[in-house]
Design an enzyme around this catalytic site. Structure first.
Site, PDB file in Angstrom:
ATOM      1  N   GLY A 262       0.861  -1.180   0.000  1.00 38.59           N
ATOM      2  CA  GLY A 262       0.000   0.000   0.000  1.00 38.59           C
ATOM      3  C   GLY A 262       0.894   1.226   0.000  1.00 38.59           C
ATOM      4  CB  SER A 263       0.168   4.856   0.009  1.00 34.79           C
ATOM      5  OG  SER A 263      -0.702   4.763   1.123  1.00 34.79           O
TER       6      SER A 263
ATOM      7  CD  GLU B  79       2.564  -0.823   3.476  1.00 29.54           C
ATOM      8  OE1 GLU B  79       1.822  -0.535   2.513  1.00 29.54           O
ATOM      9  OE2 GLU B  79       2.257  -0.584   4.662  1.00 29.54           O
TER      10      GLU B  79
ATOM     11  CD  GLU C  96      -3.552  -7.466   3.090  1.00 33.42           C
ATOM     12  OE1 GLU C  96      -4.658  -8.039   2.902  1.00 33.42           O
ATOM     13  OE2 GLU C  96      -3.301  -6.334   2.645  1.00 33.42           O
TER      14      GLU C  96
ATOM     15  CG  HIS D 208      -1.538  -1.110   3.232  1.00 37.07           C
ATOM     16  ND1 HIS D 208      -0.684  -0.033   3.299  1.00 37.07           N
ATOM     17  CD2 HIS D 208      -2.773  -0.591   3.039  1.00 37.07           C
ATOM     18  CE1 HIS D 208      -1.365   1.081   3.142  1.00 37.07           C
ATOM     19  NE2 HIS D 208      -2.636   0.779   2.987  1.00 37.07           N
TER      20      HIS D 208
ATOM     21  CG  HIS E 196     -11.149 -29.535  18.264  1.00 32.93           C
ATOM     22  ND1 HIS E 196     -11.104 -29.620  16.892  1.00 32.93           N
ATOM     23  CD2 HIS E 196     -12.120 -28.643  18.536  1.00 32.93           C
ATOM     24  CE1 HIS E 196     -11.989 -28.798  16.368  1.00 32.93           C
ATOM     25  NE2 HIS E 196     -12.621 -28.198  17.344  1.00 32.93           N
TER      26      HIS E 196
ATOM     27  N   GLY F 281      -5.991 -24.521  13.576  1.00 28.01           N
ATOM     28  CA  GLY F 281      -7.300 -24.887  13.024  1.00 28.01           C
ATOM     29  C   GLY F 281      -7.907 -23.758  12.214  1.00 28.01           C
TER      30      GLY F 281
HETATM   31  N1  TZD Z   1     -13.330 -20.115   9.774  1.00 27.29           N
HETATM   32  C1  TZD Z   1     -12.007 -20.281   9.951  1.00 27.29           C
HETATM   33  C2  TZD Z   1     -11.065 -19.189   9.553  1.00 27.29           C
HETATM   34  N2  TZD Z   1     -11.504 -21.401  10.471  1.00 27.29           N
HETATM   35  C3  TZD Z   1     -12.345 -22.396  10.850  1.00 27.29           C
HETATM   36  N3  TZD Z   1     -11.806 -23.482  11.401  1.00 27.29           N
HETATM   37  C4  TZD Z   1     -13.737 -22.274  10.649  1.00 27.29           C
HETATM   38  C5  TZD Z   1     -14.179 -21.111  10.109  1.00 27.29           C
HETATM   39  C6  TZD Z   1     -14.707 -23.345  11.096  1.00 27.29           C
HETATM   40  N4  TZD Z   1     -14.571 -24.615  10.341  1.00 27.29           N
HETATM   41  C7  TZD Z   1     -13.898 -25.690  10.862  1.00 27.29           C
HETATM   42  O1  TZD Z   1     -13.318 -25.711  11.946  1.00 27.29           O
HETATM   43  S1  TZD Z   1     -13.986 -27.021   9.825  1.00 27.29           S
HETATM   44  C8  TZD Z   1     -14.904 -26.173   8.682  1.00 27.29           C
HETATM   45  C9  TZD Z   1     -15.146 -24.876   9.112  1.00 27.29           C
HETATM   46  C10 TZD Z   1     -15.901 -23.883   8.326  1.00 27.29           C
HETATM   47  C11 TZD Z   1     -15.366 -26.855   7.444  1.00 27.29           C
HETATM   48  C12 TZD Z   1     -14.346 -26.955   6.370  1.00 27.29           C
HETATM   49  O2  TZD Z   1     -14.922 -27.611   5.277  1.00 27.29           O
HETATM   50  P1  TZD Z   1     -14.116 -28.344   4.170  1.00 27.29           P
HETATM   51  O3  TZD Z   1     -13.774 -29.767   4.791  1.00 27.29           O
HETATM   52  O4  TZD Z   1     -15.022 -28.485   3.003  1.00 27.29           O
HETATM   53  O5  TZD Z   1     -12.847 -27.682   3.931  1.00 27.29           O
HETATM   54  P2  TZD Z   1     -14.730 -30.972   5.224  1.00 27.29           P
HETATM   55  O6  TZD Z   1     -13.867 -32.173   5.040  1.00 27.29           O
HETATM   56  O7  TZD Z   1     -15.951 -30.986   4.376  1.00 27.29           O
HETATM   57  O8  TZD Z   1     -15.023 -30.771   6.689  1.00 27.29           O
END
Ligand code: TZD
Ligand code: CA
Length: 547
Positions: free
Chosen positions: A43-44, A46, A65, A88, A299, A419
């Protein structure tokens, strides 16, 4: 008498008045530390830093990003070196923060810089001022700073680099006003570039002896390995130690890397991410030795006993916070590679019978026209080169992948450590950039792909030959399983139908093909692995439960 080697005038000569600018000193420092690739989105604020970038530097542009960070994260993890990121201002930093959760938990040394407005104008909150800049990325960085004077910028960058690369490695952040670049760097900057900052984390003789005694006196020890074993490239010593004691080896839950060859007879699989699940599987072992992972990264909430009756736990980690926050066990904070090397060399051989190789269930049958993920993984395993690298972000199929895709060498597997989705597509690009001699296969869910989809553009423009496999089941499969586990009932927002990944990939300049049959998938994967450009293969798959 010793010969006089300096004339007296040389000895008393005043320091040459420096004419180096902050910008020159900064590039010099980056160069000396091997940070000659800049991952960024400009951006500007940088542009004055990037203008007339030295020829030995390269700039890898990411279109968002989060993607910049994911590419840099994959690159840093796979190369084992720090990576430099340029964002940025506040908005770019904000966009990067989801990705920062992953870098934080994978101990990735990322040196992140963000451009700031002109010093004198920050207080009045001119456009693109990063108000309270050093506060913004916390608590996801080890160090965050905006130098109080231009002449301190090079030194602060040195501090950032040496902080990022010391154990536990991790991201750091520096906000730099853009009117600093032409300022004089000051004489201190001359000493920065050659600095070496090292850590020695070997156990003391007494600590080592305690570990050796515990392992040799245990009747039934088990080894649990985490991502930092792979990051420390200590995989071979882990194998030697496991073999000496005939120990079963589990991978710690929520695994972001693969620390142990999955085809080895001692390999038992990845532990489930629940208290009750882990204690059930580790029942019967009197000593649980955890290396290079938190104890534990749970988890799904399934309460229970934290340790099986009669077990004790020893934790070896490079991260004092991991050691301090664990709810059970004794911990040793040390250099993981050195501890495993010493244990592998010095633990006496135990004469136990070899372990039987674990078995994996046959691929389930389905009446559906889509392919079952287990069959897709077996096909990938059959076709991929033996040293392929897998970047995985398909959330419901993680266990199936570990069961069926063999990983043999260090640096063979990457998954988002926090995750946080949006790592997979970009990291698959960054890992391939760091490892031109290995083929990188990104295995990405149709949900996950959208969080980092613009990484396709960088792969196309830089001609980075990642193979992206999109497992398309039209849904957030893992969340469907969680909705059942949590007894949440009917939940909105779980399906993602109607996305044409081939059209999107072509739009970004990546060749793409949809493979509705196993034969087509195998043929296209073989072809993609022969190609020297990036390819995307979209596979319709069924939905399976991760539990
Ligand atoms: N947003 C972000 C940034 N991270 C996350 N982990 C989620 C939302 C919540 N989330 C999970 O923890 S698993 C998942 C989401 C939305 C589903 C991913 O679906 P996929 O895989 O199609 O990549 P599967 O195999 O169908 O579960
Ligand atoms: Ca999906």
């Amino acid at each position: 008498m010793t010969a006089v080697t300096h004339s007296s005038s040389e000895l008393v000569a005043p320091l040459e008045p420096t004419t180096r600018t902050v910008k020159q000193a900064t590039y010099e420092l980056l160069r000396q530390n091997g940070l000659t690739t800049i991952f960024g989105n400009p951006g500007s604020n940088e542009l004055p830093f990037l203008g007339a970038m030295p020829e030995d530097f390269r700039y890898i542009l990411g279109l968002h990003e989060g993607v910049v960070m994911g590419i840099a994260d994959g690159y840093a993890q796979a190369s084992g070196q720090a990576a430099f990121v340029n964002l940025h201002a506040a908005s770019g930093t904000g966009n990067a923060m989801g990705a920062l959760t992953n870098a934080w938990y994978s101990h990735t040394p990322l040196v992140i810089s963000a451009g700031q407005q002109v010093r004198a104008t920050i207080g009045m909150e001119t456009m693109l001022s990063n108000v309270d800049a050093s506060l913004l990325p916390r608590p996801l960085v080890k160090y965050s700073y905006e130098p109080t004077a231009p002449a301190d910028v090079p030194r602060a960058l040195g501090q950032a680099i040496h902080t990022a690369t010391q154990d536990p490695k991790g991201p750091v952040y520096l906000s730099i006003p853009y009117d600093d670049w032409d300022a004089e760097a000051g004489p201190a900057s001359e000493h920065l570039a050659g600095r070496l900052v090292e850590t020695a984390g070997a156990p003391t003789a007494v600590q080592l002896q305690h570990l050796i005694s515990a392992l040799s006196e245990a009747t039934s020890p088990v080894l649990v390995l985490g991502p930092d074993v792979d990051a420390a490239r200590a995989n071979d010593d882990a194998v030697a130690l496991a073999e000496k004691l005939s120990m079963p080896v589990w991978v710690a839950p929520s695994a972001p890397r693969c620390p142990f060859p999955t085809g080895h007879v001692n390999f038992r699989g990845v532990l489930p991410a629940s208290v009750a699940g882990i204690s059930a599987l580790l029942d019967g072992y009197d000593l649980i030795v955890v290396v290079g992972a938190p104890v534990f990264r749970y988890h799904q909430h399934e309460p229970g006993e934290f340790l099986p009756t009669g077990s004790r736990l020893l934790h070896i980690t490079c991260d004092p916070s991991e050691a301090a926050r664990a709810p059970m066990g004794n911990a040793l904070v040390a250099d993981i590679a050195e501890v495993l090397r010493l244990l592998a060399a010095e633990v006496p051989m135990a004469h136990r019978p070899p372990l039987p190789k674990r078995t994996v269930a046959p691929v389930p049958h389905t009446q559906e026209s889509a392919l079952v993920p287990e069959a897709v993984f077996e096909a990938i395993n059959a076709v991929a080169p033996e040293n392929a690298v897998f970047v995985n972000e398909a959330t419901s199929t993680v266990g199936a992948l570990w069961d069926r895709v063999e990983m043999r060498h260090p640096g063979s597997y990457y998954f988002p450590a926090s995750g946080g989705l949006g790592f997979g597509m970009p990291a698959a690009v960054g890992v391939q950039l760091a490892c031109p001699d290995r083929r990188v296969i990104g295995i990405i869910g149709d949900g996950s792909a959208n969080y980092g989809i613009t990484a396709l553009w960088t792969a196309a423009q830089e001609n980075i030959p990642t193979v992206f496999i999109i497992l398309n089941n039209g849904t957030y499969g893992a969340l469907r399983a969680f909705a059942t586990l949590l007894d949440a009932g009917e939940t909105p927002g779980l399906d993602v139908p109607g996305i044409d990944f081939c059209a999107i990939a072509r739009g970004y300049g990546v060749e793409a093909v949809r493979t509705p049959t196993m034969k087509a998938f195998q043929d296209e994967l073989r072809a993609a692995l022969q190609s020297s450009s990036p390819t995307l293969i979209e596979v319709p798959t069924t939905t399976i439960s991760p539990f």
